[in-house]
Design a protein around this motif. Sequence first.
Motif, mmCIF file in Angstrom:
data_model
loop_
_atom_site.group_PDB
_atom_site.id
_atom_site.type_symbol
_atom_site.label_atom_id
_atom_site.label_comp_id
_atom_site.label_asym_id
_atom_site.label_seq_id
_atom_site.Cartn_x
_atom_site.Cartn_y
_atom_site.Cartn_z
ATOM 1 N N SER A 239 -4.709 0.335 -6.730
ATOM 2 C CA SER A 239 -4.341 0.918 -8.012
ATOM 3 C C SER A 239 -4.770 -0.031 -9.134
ATOM 4 O O SER A 239 -3.977 -0.858 -9.595
ATOM 5 N N ALA B 61 -2.409 -4.576 -4.367
ATOM 6 C CA ALA B 61 -1.965 -3.559 -5.331
ATOM 7 C C ALA B 61 -3.098 -3.164 -6.270
ATOM 8 O O ALA B 61 -3.313 -1.975 -6.541
ATOM 9 N N GLN B 62 -3.843 -4.157 -6.768
ATOM 10 C CA GLN B 62 -4.886 -3.834 -7.757
ATOM 11 C C GLN B 62 -6.105 -3.189 -7.101
ATOM 12 O O GLN B 62 -6.844 -2.456 -7.759
ATOM 13 N N THR C 204 2.121 1.693 -3.559
ATOM 14 C CA THR C 204 1.102 2.218 -4.490
ATOM 15 C C THR C 204 0.870 3.700 -4.204
ATOM 16 O O THR C 204 0.706 4.485 -5.134
ATOM 17 N N SER C 205 0.916 4.089 -2.930
ATOM 18 C CA SER C 205 0.707 5.516 -2.619
ATOM 19 C C SER C 205 1.887 6.352 -3.114
ATOM 20 O O SER C 205 1.755 7.550 -3.343
ATOM 21 N N ARG D 284 3.316 1.101 -9.815
ATOM 22 C CA ARG D 284 2.223 0.406 -10.511
ATOM 23 C C ARG D 284 2.619 -0.985 -10.983
ATOM 24 O O ARG D 284 1.853 -1.659 -11.652
ATOM 25 N N ARG E 11 0.847 -1.214 0.000
ATOM 26 C CA ARG E 11 0.000 0.000 0.000
ATOM 27 C C ARG E 11 0.876 1.256 0.000
ATOM 28 O O ARG E 11 0.575 2.233 -0.680
ATOM 29 N N ALA F 52 -2.667 -2.237 -11.773
ATOM 30 C CA ALA F 52 -1.294 -2.517 -11.331
ATOM 31 C C ALA F 52 -0.891 -3.904 -11.824
ATOM 32 O O ALA F 52 -1.711 -4.823 -11.879
#
Length: 270
Positions: A97, A93-94, A69-70, A74, A66, A100
């Motif tokens: 985002s 991840a997905q 992703t922040s 990606r 997390r 991803a």
Amino acid sequence: MAGEADRVPPGVDVKRANVARVYDYWLGGSHNFLADQDLARAITAVEPNSRAGALANRAFLGRAVRFLTSAGIRQFLDIGSGIPTQGNVHEVAQQASPGARVVYADVDPVAIAHSKAILAGNDNAAIIDADLHDPGQVLGDPTVRRLIDFGQPAGLLLVMVLHFIDDAADPWRIVATLRDALPSGSYLVLAHATTESRPAVAQAAETVYNRSVSTDIHMRSRAEILRFFDGFDLVEPGLVYIPQWRPDSPADVPADPGKFWVLVGVARKP
Ligand SMILES: C[S@@+](CC[C@H](N)C(=O)[O-])C[C@H]1O[C@@H](n2cnc3c(N)ncnc32)[C@H](O)[C@@H]1O
């Protein structure tokens, strides 16, 4: 009723405990066999925190993904990804985002078979059969080349796997090879068993483990683990025990965080 033999991929020796499946047992998964369960129980007798440690590691993995992703990551290369349970990297991840991309790599046929099964139909995630001892094989794999754009920052996940690489195979060189293939702005996520906090218990657990598993574990000191971050800048709070890495709540950090004897860190390639 289906017996063990009915759900075993070809080439798997169910009589010999295996690192991926012992870990799966601790996480509450169902892809493990009697030999794995017996060893997990023997280690738990020496170190009662083993199961809690596995769960804490999995929670760290989720927090780290997390965080990445922040930070705009990606695409993820997760080597030693294990048997899928809950909170798998592509799910985390997905969710954060959509779109991803994730490539998992492992050597365990059970991990590979179950990863293939859960990733069927997911165009942005795949598993490859590849050994961390040969980073060139990982980097050159056609699936890696299809899903990972080496011109864009990526997340390299080496979570609870480097301690399965002996000093003689130079795991530091392996990490450096992977680092050099990634562009600036990429991240390394690492978790590694350490002898640092409770040497006597750690060594006893290591002895029980290595007596029975197919792949020996090599716990390392804090200084040896820090060397994996050469060429990266550790993000706060640095190299710490699992629960101390950006906990969701201060209440998640126990009075003795070193009881899980695993050091973790996330670092950015400048
Ligand atoms: C303890 S599990 C960790 C799984 C996952 N990374 C996690 O932290 O939840 C370690 C995994 O590393 C895999 N592994 C061990 N040696 C490996 C190697 N040389 N190359 C690739 N995978 C390896 C094992 O098969 C196992 O699935």
